[in-house]
Design a protein around this motif. Structure first.
Motif, mmCIF file in Angstrom:
data_model
loop_
_atom_site.group_PDB
_atom_site.id
_atom_site.type_symbol
_atom_site.label_atom_id
_atom_site.label_comp_id
_atom_site.label_asym_id
_atom_site.label_seq_id
_atom_site.Cartn_x
_atom_site.Cartn_y
_atom_site.Cartn_z
ATOM 1 N N VAL A 269 0.824 -1.200 0.000
ATOM 2 C CA VAL A 269 0.000 0.000 0.000
ATOM 3 C C VAL A 269 0.863 1.257 0.000
ATOM 4 N N ASN A 270 2.042 1.175 0.612
ATOM 5 C CA ASN A 270 2.957 2.313 0.605
ATOM 6 C C ASN A 270 3.391 2.641 -0.824
ATOM 7 N N ARG A 271 3.756 1.603 -1.573
ATOM 8 C CA ARG A 271 4.163 1.825 -2.966
ATOM 9 C C ARG A 271 3.020 2.425 -3.784
ATOM 10 N N ALA A 272 1.818 1.922 -3.556
ATOM 11 C CA ALA A 272 0.660 2.430 -4.299
ATOM 12 C C ALA A 272 0.403 3.903 -3.970
ATOM 13 N N LEU A 273 0.507 4.272 -2.706
ATOM 14 C CA LEU A 273 0.302 5.661 -2.316
ATOM 15 C C LEU A 273 1.373 6.565 -2.904
ATOM 16 N N LEU A 274 2.620 6.107 -2.909
ATOM 17 C CA LEU A 274 3.714 6.915 -3.436
ATOM 18 C C LEU A 274 3.545 7.193 -4.926
ATOM 19 N N ARG A 275 2.951 6.261 -5.642
ATOM 20 C CA ARG A 275 2.763 6.437 -7.086
ATOM 21 C C ARG A 275 1.461 7.141 -7.432
ATOM 22 N N SER A 276 0.569 7.286 -6.450
ATOM 23 C CA SER A 276 -0.785 7.765 -6.734
ATOM 24 C C SER A 276 -0.895 9.266 -6.888
ATOM 25 N N GLY A 277 0.064 10.020 -6.320
ATOM 26 C CA GLY A 277 -0.064 11.474 -6.267
ATOM 27 C C GLY A 277 -0.739 11.959 -5.001
ATOM 28 N N ALA A 278 -0.972 11.062 -4.033
ATOM 29 C CA ALA A 278 -1.582 11.464 -2.761
ATOM 30 C C ALA A 278 -0.670 12.418 -2.010
ATOM 31 N N SER A 279 -1.277 13.351 -1.280
ATOM 32 C CA SER A 279 -0.501 14.299 -0.476
ATOM 33 C C SER A 279 0.071 13.588 0.745
ATOM 34 N N ILE A 280 1.047 14.235 1.391
ATOM 35 C CA ILE A 280 1.646 13.640 2.581
ATOM 36 C C ILE A 280 0.602 13.485 3.689
ATOM 37 N N SER A 281 -0.318 14.421 3.809
ATOM 38 C CA SER A 281 -1.365 14.308 4.832
ATOM 39 C C SER A 281 -2.257 13.105 4.573
ATOM 40 N N GLU A 282 -2.585 12.887 3.301
ATOM 41 C CA GLU A 282 -3.420 11.741 2.950
ATOM 42 C C GLU A 282 -2.680 10.426 3.213
ATOM 43 N N MET A 283 -1.424 10.365 2.785
ATOM 44 C CA MET A 283 -0.653 9.137 3.005
ATOM 45 C C MET A 283 -0.540 8.820 4.491
ATOM 46 N N ASN A 284 -0.270 9.840 5.293
ATOM 47 C CA ASN A 284 -0.075 9.590 6.716
ATOM 48 C C ASN A 284 -1.373 9.255 7.438
ATOM 49 N N CYS A 285 -2.494 9.745 6.947
ATOM 50 C CA CYS A 285 -3.784 9.341 7.512
ATOM 51 C C CYS A 285 -3.980 7.836 7.338
ATOM 52 N N VAL A 286 -3.670 7.341 6.148
ATOM 53 C CA VAL A 286 -3.798 5.897 5.903
ATOM 54 C C VAL A 286 -2.807 5.125 6.773
ATOM 55 N N ARG A 287 -1.575 5.590 6.813
ATOM 56 C CA ARG A 287 -0.538 4.886 7.579
ATOM 57 C C ARG A 287 -0.913 4.756 9.060
ATOM 58 N N LYS A 288 -1.490 5.810 9.628
ATOM 59 C CA LYS A 288 -1.872 5.760 11.047
ATOM 60 C C LYS A 288 -2.821 4.611 11.328
ATOM 61 N N HIS A 289 -3.719 4.374 10.387
ATOM 62 C CA HIS A 289 -4.773 3.382 10.630
ATOM 63 C C HIS A 289 -4.402 1.980 10.166
ATOM 64 N N LEU A 290 -3.154 1.837 9.758
ATOM 65 C CA LEU A 290 -2.614 0.505 9.457
ATOM 66 C C LEU A 290 -1.511 0.139 10.442
ATOM 67 N N SER A 291 -1.365 0.944 11.499
ATOM 68 C CA SER A 291 -0.208 0.835 12.379
ATOM 69 C C SER A 291 -0.606 0.517 13.813
ATOM 70 N N ALA A 292 0.322 -0.116 14.529
ATOM 71 C CA ALA A 292 0.151 -0.356 15.961
ATOM 72 C C ALA A 292 0.879 0.677 16.798
ATOM 73 N N ILE A 293 1.476 1.678 16.154
ATOM 74 C CA ILE A 293 2.320 2.616 16.888
ATOM 75 C C ILE A 293 2.081 4.079 16.517
#
Length: 420
Positions: A141-165
């Protein structure tokens, strides 16, 4: 006329922007008082090791700790362990480091202090998947987000909800110890909850927000990620959470501060600095188009308004469609070069202040009025390179890459257009 070569001035401005965010410069004055109990140092990001070194140099009391940084961004620390891991796509080293960081804050008391050192890049480096997910899921999903054109805020919103930390979950694990977080900001607007996905900061976003982002960019794999977001279990701690009460956040370096430092260099050399903004986002090509218009207007300005330099920061994005090489700063500068079409007396630079543009070995690139002519003499088409997302190859063949090596800080992009 200015009494310095345009290329030299632009490089000097870029270095001033980097130096203004150096951990040795901004960490010492922001250290808290020592606690009654233990001091545990944790951290993640491209500047984490240099921040840890600055803490060691200015903390005479006992401490222990562990930070994780990008490969090649380490520093010589004696009391704080430094682990290197992959960025921007996480790896097993980052996963193991994140688990060790989480383990290191278990069982603390209200008399203890957790000093958390966070900078850009921490999202990929703190790679601890939420229960039910794997590192491979996060990598995909990280690779897909990096290629998608998503903003850093959008990417980090997704990352937060896939994380235990991430998303404040690390701060919850530290309770009841007091957490003081020192942040070097690499995000437009300097929102602490976005920087490195805010591992010690309350999270205002939700699972629903994260799901909307993956749907917006049509990311449907891996299925485990999509289903995890749809279930929406174990939401991140929100603002006002009593477990985070008494914690403190200090943003110690920003893009704005770096632009101000670069602007002072311009002024010292008789060039009028015009700051366009420190939080510019959008497709790199689109930003370049807009700024090329401003550069043309500056070129046509009345005597007394030149020489000037248009300075900006923030974080652009690139929607990758070609198979070439190059980060967002190279893409921006190539698009600017194409748009200006050899405009006389106009030079420009674009770098990432961490010293790494995307996944390449350069910080960025530099361009001049003769860039297109030199490229054509070598048989290169700037427009074709831009279409193929091959800006690195374009500037490499012209010997116009800017190579600094890892700077061990990160306040995002620095761009300057000098109009003589």
């Amino acid at each position: 006329m200015i009494q310095i070569q345009p290329r030299e001035l632009l490089l000097k401005m870029a270095q001033a922007a980097i130096d203004a965010a150096a951990p040795a410069q901004c960490v010492p004055e922001n250290l808290p008082a020592p606690p009654l109990g233990r001091t545990v140092v944790i951290g993640a990001g491209k500047a984490a090791a240099a921040m840890a070194r600055a803490v060691e140099d200015h903390w005479p009391w006992p401490l222990s700790g562990l930070v994780v940084t990008r490969y090649g961004h380490g520093a010589d620390c004696k009391r704080i362990e430094v682990i290197e891991a992959a960025h921007p796509v996480p790896d097993e080293a980052g996963q193991k480091a994140a688990q060790r960081i989480l383990d290191s804050v278990q069982g603390l008391t209200a008399d203890d202090l957790v000093l958390c050192l966070i900078s850009g890049g921490g999202s990929a480096l703190l790679a601890l998947p939420a229960p039910g997910l794997t590192l491979a899921d996060k990598q995909q999903v990280n690779r897909a987000l990096l290629r998608s054109g998503a903003s850093i805020s959008e990417m980090n919103c997704v990352r937060k909800h896939l994380s235990a930390i991430k998303g404040g979950q690390l701060a919850v694990a530290c309770a009841p110890a007091r957490v003081v977080t020192l942040l070097i900001s690499d995000v437009p607007g300097d929102d602490p909850s976005v920087i490195a996905s805010g591992p010690t900061i309350a999270d205002p976003t939700s699972f629903a927000d994260a799901l909307a982002i993956v749907e917006k960019y049509r990311i449907v794999e891996p299925r485990a990620v999509v289903e995890h977001l749809r279930r929406g279990l174990n939401e991140t701690p929100k603002p006002g959470d009593k477990r985070l009460r008494g914690n403190e956040v200090r943003v110690i370096a920003t893009a704005k501060g770096s632009l101000e430092a670069a602007s002072r260099v311009a002024s010292e050399h008789g060039v009028l600095p015009i700051v366009l903004g420190d939080s510019i986002e959008g497709e790199a090509r689109d930003v370049a188009q807009v700024q090329s218009v401003l550069a043309r207007l500056a070129h046509e300005a009345q005597p007394g308004q030149k020489p000037c330099v248009l300075v900006s920061g923030g974080e652009t994005t690139v929607t990758v469609r070609g198979n070439g090489r190059g980060g967002r700063n190279a893409e921006y500068l190539l698009a600017l070069t194409c748009a200006l079409r050899g405009q006389a007396d106009t030079h420009a630079i674009a770098i990432d202040t961490d010293g790494i543009d995307g996944s390449e070995d350069n910080a960025g690139c530099i361009t001049a009025p003769d860039t297109l002519a030199r490229a054509e003499a070598l048989g290169m088409s700037a427009d074709a390179c831009l279409t193929g997302n091959d800006a690195y190859s374009f500037f490499d063949k012209l010997e116009d890459l800017v190579v600094t090596g890892p700077t061990r800080t990160n306040v995002n992009d620095f761009r300057a257009i000098l109009v003589l």
